[in-house]
Design an enzyme around this catalytic site. Sequence first.
Site, PDB file in Angstrom:
ATOM      1  N   SER A  23      19.888  37.900  59.930  1.00  0.00           N
ATOM      2  CA  SER A  23      20.275  38.068  61.322  1.00  0.00           C
ATOM      3  C   SER A  23      20.842  39.460  61.582  1.00  0.00           C
ATOM      4  O   SER A  23      20.173  40.460  61.352  1.00  0.00           O
ATOM      5  CB  SER A  23      21.277  36.963  61.703  1.00  0.00           C
ATOM      6  OG  SER A  23      21.548  36.971  63.084  1.00  0.00           O
ATOM      7  N   ASP A  56      12.938  30.506  66.400  1.00  0.00           N
ATOM      8  CA  ASP A  56      14.141  31.342  66.423  1.00  0.00           C
ATOM      9  C   ASP A  56      14.245  32.102  67.746  1.00  0.00           C
ATOM     10  O   ASP A  56      13.263  32.691  68.208  1.00  0.00           O
ATOM     11  CB  ASP A  56      14.090  32.327  65.252  1.00  0.00           C
ATOM     12  CG  ASP A  56      15.325  33.198  65.141  1.00  0.00           C
ATOM     13  OD1 ASP A  56      16.321  32.921  65.841  1.00  0.00           O
ATOM     14  OD2 ASP A  56      15.296  34.151  64.337  1.00  0.00           O
ATOM     15  N   HIS A  82      17.016  29.710  63.688  1.00  0.00           N
ATOM     16  CA  HIS A  82      17.729  30.888  63.181  1.00  0.00           C
ATOM     17  C   HIS A  82      18.421  30.504  61.878  1.00  0.00           C
ATOM     18  O   HIS A  82      19.640  30.307  61.828  1.00  0.00           O
ATOM     19  CB  HIS A  82      18.735  31.361  64.236  1.00  0.00           C
ATOM     20  CG  HIS A  82      19.191  32.780  64.054  1.00  0.00           C
ATOM     21  ND1 HIS A  82      18.342  33.861  64.172  1.00  0.00           N
ATOM     22  CD2 HIS A  82      20.413  33.295  63.756  1.00  0.00           C
ATOM     23  CE1 HIS A  82      19.027  34.979  63.975  1.00  0.00           C
ATOM     24  NE2 HIS A  82      20.279  34.658  63.711  1.00  0.00           N
TER      25      HIS A  82
END
Length: 251
Positions: A126, A193, A221
């Site tokens: 991320s 995501d 995610h």
Amino acid sequence: MSPARITDFSPGKPRKALLCIHGAGCSAAIFRVQISKLRVALKNEFEFVYATAPFSSSPGPGVLPVFQGMGPYYTWFQKHHDAVTNTTTPTVGDRVAAVIGPVQKTVQDWSITNPQAPIVGIVAFSEGALVATLLLHQQQMGKLPWFPKMSIAVLICCFYSDEARDYMRAEAQDDDDKLIINVPTLHLHGRQDFALQGSRQMVETHYLPQNADVLEFQGKHNFPNRPSDVQETVKRFQQLYQKVKMSGSFV
């Protein structure tokens, strides 16, 4: 007080190490759990060394409810309204500079205590994958002399922004060739995501097609969870790892 450094190290086994960079609203301890399947699969090849972001934060995307009560949580970049001092808003360059300190300390502490296991790659998730990309780009621009030569990277569900792209383009003086990072990479993208489009854009903008292996999996995610996706992730990493070893890139 800074958080204790977390590693997965087995004394007496000289290996290579991977620098692990967690996402926003997360921590080294949580990231260790999030990538546990990858760690188990690669335990005979690599140590895992975890950096911790510099700023306290609320829990990030996907952290709750699974990691409820596992704080404190940290983020790599302060929001504009949190970082204003005397009405001065930090630039992207200021915020990039702020992440360098904790990563540099993690790298240097590891290198001093474990010289037999050099850091040769990155695993990042991320916002951490954006940090990894920024660090790799800075290194390629001739900066960060302390940063190890990275021969491989796994970038998971990268959070990418126009602001970061514009910053790197300015650093490259609008030379698109200098935007390209010449490191073999495995990119893991969750098809559901919220950051998927940004993840794809980052690959297209900053990584050579012949060096960037993209695996899209059924998920949001998060690191892949389905056994078939985990197996494919490990297989792709091992194939990339063997390719890098054959090229002589590892010291």
